[in-house]
Design an enzyme around this catalytic site. Structure first.
Site, PDB file in Angstrom:
ATOM      1  N   THR A 227       0.838  -1.342   0.150  1.00 34.28           N
ATOM      2  CA  THR A 227       0.102   0.058   0.002  1.00 34.28           C
ATOM      3  C   THR A 227       0.813   1.214  -0.088  1.00 34.28           C
ATOM      4  O   THR A 227       2.078   1.124   0.488  1.00 34.28           O
ATOM      5  CB  THR A 227      -0.811   0.085   1.081  1.00 34.28           C
ATOM      6  OG1 THR A 227      -1.421   1.389   1.347  1.00 34.28           O
ATOM      7  CG2 THR A 227      -0.223  -0.226   2.522  1.00 34.28           C
ATOM      8  N   ASP A 228       0.326   2.160  -0.522  1.00 35.99           N
ATOM      9  CA  ASP A 228       0.981   3.638  -0.205  1.00 35.99           C
ATOM     10  C   ASP A 228       1.240   4.105   0.961  1.00 35.99           C
ATOM     11  O   ASP A 228       2.260   4.984   1.244  1.00 35.99           O
ATOM     12  CB  ASP A 228       0.331   4.690  -1.297  1.00 35.99           C
ATOM     13  CG  ASP A 228      -1.069   5.216  -0.792  1.00 35.99           C
ATOM     14  OD1 ASP A 228      -1.697   4.466   0.271  1.00 35.99           O
ATOM     15  OD2 ASP A 228      -1.589   6.013  -1.232  1.00 35.99           O
ATOM     16  N   GLU A 229       0.537   3.571   2.081  1.00 30.12           N
ATOM     17  CA  GLU A 229       0.615   3.980   3.288  1.00 30.12           C
ATOM     18  C   GLU A 229       2.022   3.643   3.899  1.00 30.12           C
ATOM     19  O   GLU A 229       2.415   4.111   5.007  1.00 30.12           O
ATOM     20  CB  GLU A 229      -0.645   3.384   4.274  1.00 30.12           C
ATOM     21  CG  GLU A 229      -1.904   3.819   3.855  1.00 30.12           C
ATOM     22  CD  GLU A 229      -2.742   3.970   5.117  1.00 30.12           C
ATOM     23  OE1 GLU A 229      -2.272   3.777   6.169  1.00 30.12           O
ATOM     24  OE2 GLU A 229      -4.046   3.952   4.664  1.00 30.12           O
TER      25      GLU A 229
ATOM     26  N   TYR B  28      -1.682  -0.466  11.166  1.00 26.21           N
ATOM     27  CA  TYR B  28      -1.948  -1.043   9.775  1.00 26.21           C
ATOM     28  C   TYR B  28      -0.818  -0.533   8.875  1.00 26.21           C
ATOM     29  O   TYR B  28      -0.214  -2.001   8.135  1.00 26.21           O
ATOM     30  CB  TYR B  28      -3.261  -0.384   9.195  1.00 26.21           C
ATOM     31  CG  TYR B  28      -3.484  -0.796   7.653  1.00 26.21           C
ATOM     32  CD1 TYR B  28      -3.630  -2.000   7.331  1.00 26.21           C
ATOM     33  CD2 TYR B  28      -3.276   0.498   6.571  1.00 26.21           C
ATOM     34  CE1 TYR B  28      -3.765  -2.211   5.813  1.00 26.21           C
ATOM     35  CE2 TYR B  28      -3.262   0.073   5.337  1.00 26.21           C
ATOM     36  CZ  TYR B  28      -3.668  -1.249   5.035  1.00 26.21           C
ATOM     37  OH  TYR B  28      -3.735  -1.385   3.556  1.00 26.21           O
TER      38      TYR B  28
ATOM     39  N   LYS C 282       1.535  -3.666   7.239  1.00 33.92           N
ATOM     40  CA  LYS C 282       1.651  -3.692   5.715  1.00 33.92           C
ATOM     41  C   LYS C 282       3.473  -3.588   5.214  1.00 33.92           C
ATOM     42  O   LYS C 282       3.642  -4.307   4.291  1.00 33.92           O
ATOM     43  CB  LYS C 282       1.015  -2.947   4.881  1.00 33.92           C
ATOM     44  CG  LYS C 282      -0.608  -3.101   5.100  1.00 33.92           C
ATOM     45  CD  LYS C 282      -1.010  -4.416   4.426  1.00 33.92           C
ATOM     46  CE  LYS C 282      -0.762  -4.420   2.734  1.00 33.92           C
ATOM     47  NZ  LYS C 282      -1.162  -5.642   2.443  1.00 33.92           N
TER      48      LYS C 282
HETATM   49  P1  NAD Z   1     -10.696  -6.013   2.521  1.00 34.52           P
HETATM   50  O1  NAD Z   1     -10.715  -5.569   3.940  1.00 34.52           O
HETATM   51  O2  NAD Z   1     -11.969  -5.644   1.647  1.00 34.52           O
HETATM   52  O3  NAD Z   1     -10.663  -7.372   2.218  1.00 34.52           O
HETATM   53  C1  NAD Z   1      -9.735  -8.392   2.855  1.00 34.52           C
HETATM   54  C2  NAD Z   1      -9.997  -9.811   2.626  1.00 34.52           C
HETATM   55  O4  NAD Z   1      -8.869 -10.508   3.087  1.00 34.52           O
HETATM   56  C3  NAD Z   1     -11.286 -10.234   3.109  1.00 34.52           C
HETATM   57  O5  NAD Z   1     -11.984 -11.041   2.279  1.00 34.52           O
HETATM   58  C4  NAD Z   1     -10.865 -11.104   4.485  1.00 34.52           C
HETATM   59  O6  NAD Z   1     -11.738 -12.116   4.806  1.00 34.52           O
HETATM   60  C5  NAD Z   1      -9.614 -11.556   3.928  1.00 34.52           C
HETATM   61  N1  NAD Z   1      -8.789 -12.194   4.968  1.00 34.52           N
HETATM   62  C6  NAD Z   1      -8.119 -11.280   6.221  1.00 34.52           C
HETATM   63  N2  NAD Z   1      -7.385 -12.002   7.033  1.00 34.52           N
HETATM   64  C7  NAD Z   1      -7.343 -13.172   6.379  1.00 34.52           C
HETATM   65  C8  NAD Z   1      -6.769 -14.404   6.557  1.00 34.52           C
HETATM   66  N3  NAD Z   1      -5.676 -14.450   7.877  1.00 34.52           N
HETATM   67  N4  NAD Z   1      -6.527 -15.367   5.850  1.00 34.52           N
HETATM   68  C9  NAD Z   1      -7.319 -15.121   4.587  1.00 34.52           C
HETATM   69  N5  NAD Z   1      -8.148 -14.009   4.337  1.00 34.52           N
HETATM   70  C10 NAD Z   1      -8.095 -13.238   5.183  1.00 34.52           C
HETATM   71  O7  NAD Z   1      -9.618  -5.536   2.072  1.00 34.52           O
HETATM   72  P2  NAD Z   1      -9.227  -4.707   0.529  1.00 34.52           P
HETATM   73  O8  NAD Z   1      -9.595  -3.131   0.605  1.00 34.52           O
HETATM   74  O9  NAD Z   1      -9.713  -5.323  -0.560  1.00 34.52           O
HETATM   75  O10 NAD Z   1      -7.744  -4.763   0.335  1.00 34.52           O
HETATM   76  C11 NAD Z   1      -7.256  -5.871  -0.149  1.00 34.52           C
HETATM   77  C12 NAD Z   1      -5.501  -5.766  -0.086  1.00 34.52           C
HETATM   78  O11 NAD Z   1      -5.010  -4.388  -0.870  1.00 34.52           O
HETATM   79  C13 NAD Z   1      -4.947  -5.516   1.073  1.00 34.52           C
HETATM   80  O12 NAD Z   1      -3.687  -6.360   1.162  1.00 34.52           O
HETATM   81  C14 NAD Z   1      -4.808  -4.139   1.475  1.00 34.52           C
HETATM   82  O13 NAD Z   1      -3.735  -3.871   2.272  1.00 34.52           O
HETATM   83  C15 NAD Z   1      -4.429  -3.568  -0.050  1.00 34.52           C
HETATM   84  N6  NAD Z   1      -4.769  -2.290  -0.304  1.00 34.52           N
HETATM   85  C16 NAD Z   1      -5.972  -1.697  -0.168  1.00 34.52           C
HETATM   86  C17 NAD Z   1      -6.294  -0.362  -0.566  1.00 34.52           C
HETATM   87  C18 NAD Z   1      -7.584  -0.037  -0.484  1.00 34.52           C
HETATM   88  O14 NAD Z   1      -7.845   1.486  -0.707  1.00 34.52           O
HETATM   89  N7  NAD Z   1      -8.459  -0.618  -0.133  1.00 34.52           N
HETATM   90  C19 NAD Z   1      -5.382   0.204  -1.429  1.00 34.52           C
HETATM   91  C20 NAD Z   1      -3.861  -0.377  -1.316  1.00 34.52           C
HETATM   92  C21 NAD Z   1      -3.758  -1.413  -0.809  1.00 34.52           C
HETATM   93  O1  DAU Z   2      -3.966   4.574   0.825  1.00 34.08           O
HETATM   94  C1  DAU Z   2      -4.169   3.259   0.734  1.00 34.08           C
HETATM   95  C2  DAU Z   2      -5.047   2.541   1.792  1.00 34.08           C
HETATM   96  O2  DAU Z   2      -6.419   3.357   1.885  1.00 34.08           O
HETATM   97  C3  DAU Z   2      -5.281   1.104   2.083  1.00 34.08           C
HETATM   98  O3  DAU Z   2      -3.954   0.735   2.266  1.00 34.08           O
HETATM   99  C4  DAU Z   2      -6.006   0.810   3.139  1.00 34.08           C
HETATM  100  O4  DAU Z   2      -6.487  -0.422   3.295  1.00 34.08           O
HETATM  101  C5  DAU Z   2      -7.595   1.515   3.157  1.00 34.08           C
HETATM  102  O5  DAU Z   2      -8.547   1.533   3.979  1.00 34.08           O
HETATM  103  C6  DAU Z   2      -7.286   3.020   2.662  1.00 34.08           C
HETATM  104  O6  DAU Z   2      -6.896   3.769   3.891  1.00 34.08           O
HETATM  105  P1  DAU Z   2      -7.423   5.230   4.391  1.00 34.08           P
HETATM  106  O7  DAU Z   2      -7.164   5.289   5.931  1.00 34.08           O
HETATM  107  O8  DAU Z   2      -6.716   6.207   3.615  1.00 34.08           O
HETATM  108  O9  DAU Z   2      -9.048   4.969   3.947  1.00 34.08           O
HETATM  109  P2  DAU Z   2     -10.335   5.354   4.878  1.00 34.08           P
HETATM  110  O10 DAU Z   2     -11.365   5.066   3.893  1.00 34.08           O
HETATM  111  O11 DAU Z   2     -10.405   4.815   6.045  1.00 34.08           O
HETATM  112  O12 DAU Z   2     -10.058   7.041   4.945  1.00 34.08           O
HETATM  113  C7  DAU Z   2      -9.934   7.810   3.760  1.00 34.08           C
HETATM  114  C8  DAU Z   2      -9.718   9.353   4.277  1.00 34.08           C
HETATM  115  O13 DAU Z   2     -11.054   9.709   4.989  1.00 34.08           O
HETATM  116  C9  DAU Z   2      -8.938   9.469   5.386  1.00 34.08           C
HETATM  117  O14 DAU Z   2      -8.097  10.622   5.364  1.00 34.08           O
HETATM  118  C10 DAU Z   2      -9.719   9.463   6.663  1.00 34.08           C
HETATM  119  C11 DAU Z   2     -10.944   9.805   6.277  1.00 34.08           C
HETATM  120  N1  DAU Z   2     -12.272   9.515   6.989  1.00 34.08           N
HETATM  121  C12 DAU Z   2     -12.384   8.263   7.004  1.00 34.08           C
HETATM  122  C13 DAU Z   2     -13.494   7.640   7.636  1.00 34.08           C
HETATM  123  C14 DAU Z   2     -13.826   6.061   7.653  1.00 34.08           C
HETATM  124  C15 DAU Z   2     -12.941  10.342   7.580  1.00 34.08           C
HETATM  125  O15 DAU Z   2     -12.755  11.617   7.679  1.00 34.08           O
HETATM  126  N2  DAU Z   2     -13.948   9.822   8.167  1.00 34.08           N
HETATM  127  C16 DAU Z   2     -14.134   8.646   8.368  1.00 34.08           C
HETATM  128  O16 DAU Z   2     -15.291   7.930   8.939  1.00 34.08           O
END
Ligand code: NAD
Ligand code: DAU
Length: 336
Positions: free
Chosen positions: A123-125, A147, A151
């Site tokens: 992730t970019d985080e 988190y 990662k």
């Molecule tokens: P999500 O939370 O929607 O889904 C995570 C999935 O992983 C779920 O289906 C869950 O059941 C499964 N899981 C969790 N723990 C597990 C384990 N121990 N064994 C098997 N399965 C397990 O997540 P997402 O938003 O789809 O993110 C997917 C990946 O992309 C993650 O690695 C996250 O860090 C990365 N990522 C997400 C974002 C974003 O904005 N959502 C951005 C950059 C990277």
């Molecule tokens: O940047 C990649 C990441 O993006 C992924 O690695 C993570 O898995 C994914 O959850 C996401 O993280 P963020 O923390 O950026 O996403 P989130 O949707 O939780 O929040 C986006 C922005 O909105 C952040 O600045 C926090 C703000 N926010 C979020 C929530 C849930 C609010 O202001 N209010 C809220 O209730």
């Protein structure tokens, strides 16, 4: 060709499984998922009878489940993770279990069976926050929440298995995804579904934190592209190129739904809230991939999906005790 997708019942994983089954008609997909609160079988219910799709209920931390799932596979893409920053602030030990130790179990098995490609979804985080400019793949890692730290552990463990054992690992660091099937704890789906019910939208701090939004289908296409064209041992940033302040995103959601801005509630900030994420994705662009979906188009499609698919999110919000418990813990005092 058989590909293991871990975490395929989550948001990005389920979009990726659907893409592979439709775009690669001779590939088989094995989906290993633990079905945590974020893993939903209904995300892939339309694929359940596809003879090229197999679901295994299991944990990536369990070597036996991983061995069974990886048997006969040439590729693996690891999406499985605990993914929500706010939840990692309430307790981080299961983040370490899945996002670090689970990655190790997968890498060990990939090494044992001689997998041809292993994509670790990072992730970019992991870079931390940046006020000006953008992070390249060479930038120093500075994760600033539990988190992100977990990662970064998985990201570097994957690299270590390339550097030490030659496991053909590719590491991707994507920006914030949005689109259909995103669990309604994350900003966009939470705000869309709250607004649909005329409930407050809890915006953290001054609402001016910046995220770069990547439509989930663009992300999935980038991953397929990297499976076929990426270099083992390399890291690739994947960016949407749509940097927006949270307040702008919130207003856009309300406009699309025809709801008033009075629904916005500025609430106590997320501790350690990263101000801005920004990626330089020119390495991937030079290789030949670009995102296709402009933010305004993707957001409209996303909002429309939540409007049309109440069957998907209403049971989570109304009948899933887990969601209600979390919502009360996270927002109860903030919104009181
Ligand atoms: P999500 O939370 O929607 O889904 C995570 C999935 O992983 C779920 O289906 C869950 O059941 C499964 N899981 C969790 N723990 C597990 C384990 N121990 N064994 C098997 N399965 C397990 O997540 P997402 O938003 O789809 O993110 C997917 C990946 O992309 C993650 O690695 C996250 O860090 C990365 N990522 C997400 C974002 C974003 O904005 N959502 C951005 C950059 C990277
Ligand atoms: O940047 C990649 C990441 O993006 C992924 O690695 C993570 O898995 C994914 O959850 C996401 O993280 P963020 O923390 O950026 O996403 P989130 O949707 O939780 O929040 C986006 C922005 O909105 C952040 O600045 C926090 C703000 N926010 C979020 C929530 C849930 C609010 O202001 N209010 C809220 O209730």
């Amino acid at each position: 060709m058989r590909i293991l997708v871990t975490g395929g019942c989550g948001f990005i994983g389920s979009n990726f499984v659907r893409l592979i089954l439709s775009e690669r008609p001779d590939w088989e997909v094995v989906n290993l998922d633990k079905l945590t609160y974020a893993g939903r079988l209904e995300n892939l219910q339309d694929m359940a009878d596809n003879p090229r799709y197999r679901f295994i209920h299991g944990d990536i931390c369990d070597p036996q489940a991983v061995a069974e799932a990886m048997r006969g596979c040439q590729f693996a893409v690891n999406f499985a993770a605990e993914t929500h920053v706010d939840r990692s602030l309430l307790g981080a030990s299961h983040f370490i279990d899945t996002d670090v130790k689970g990655v190790l179990v997968l890498l060990e098995e990939a090494r044992r069976v001689g997998l041809a490609r292993f994509i670790q979804i990072s992730t970019d985080e992991v870079y931390g926050s940046i006020e000006q400019g953008s992070f390249t793949e060479e930038s120093v890692l500075n994760p600033r929440n539990p988190y992100a730290a977990s990662k970064a552990g998985g990201d570097r463990m994957a690299y270590a298995y390339w550097a030490t054992y030659g496991v053909p690992v590719i590491i991707t660091r994507a920006s914030n995804n949005y689109g259909p099937y995103q669990y309604p704890e994350k900003l966009i789906p939470l705000f869309v579904t709250n607004a649909l019910r005329d409930e407050p939208l809890p915006l953290y701090g001054d609402g001016r934190n910046v995220r770069d939004w990547l439509f989930v289908e663009d992300h999935c296409r980038a991953l397929l592209f990297l499976l076929e064209h990426g270099q083992p041992g390399e890291v690739y940033n994947i960016a949407g190129g749509n940097e927006r302040e949270n307040i702008e995103v919130t207003r856009a959601v309300l406009r699309l739904l025809g709801k008033p801005e009075s629904l916005i509630r500025f609430v106590a900030d997320r501790p350690g809230h990263d101000r801005r994420y920004s990626l330089d994705a020119s390495k991937l662009h030079r290789l030949g991939w670009q995102p296709q979906v402009p933010f305004e188009v993707g957001l409209e499609r996303t909002v429309r999906w939540y409007v049309d698919n109440r069957w998907w999110w209403e049971p989570i919000k109304d009948h899933d005790g887990e969601f209600r418990r979390y919502y009360e813990l996270q927002y109860g005092a903030r919104l009181a």
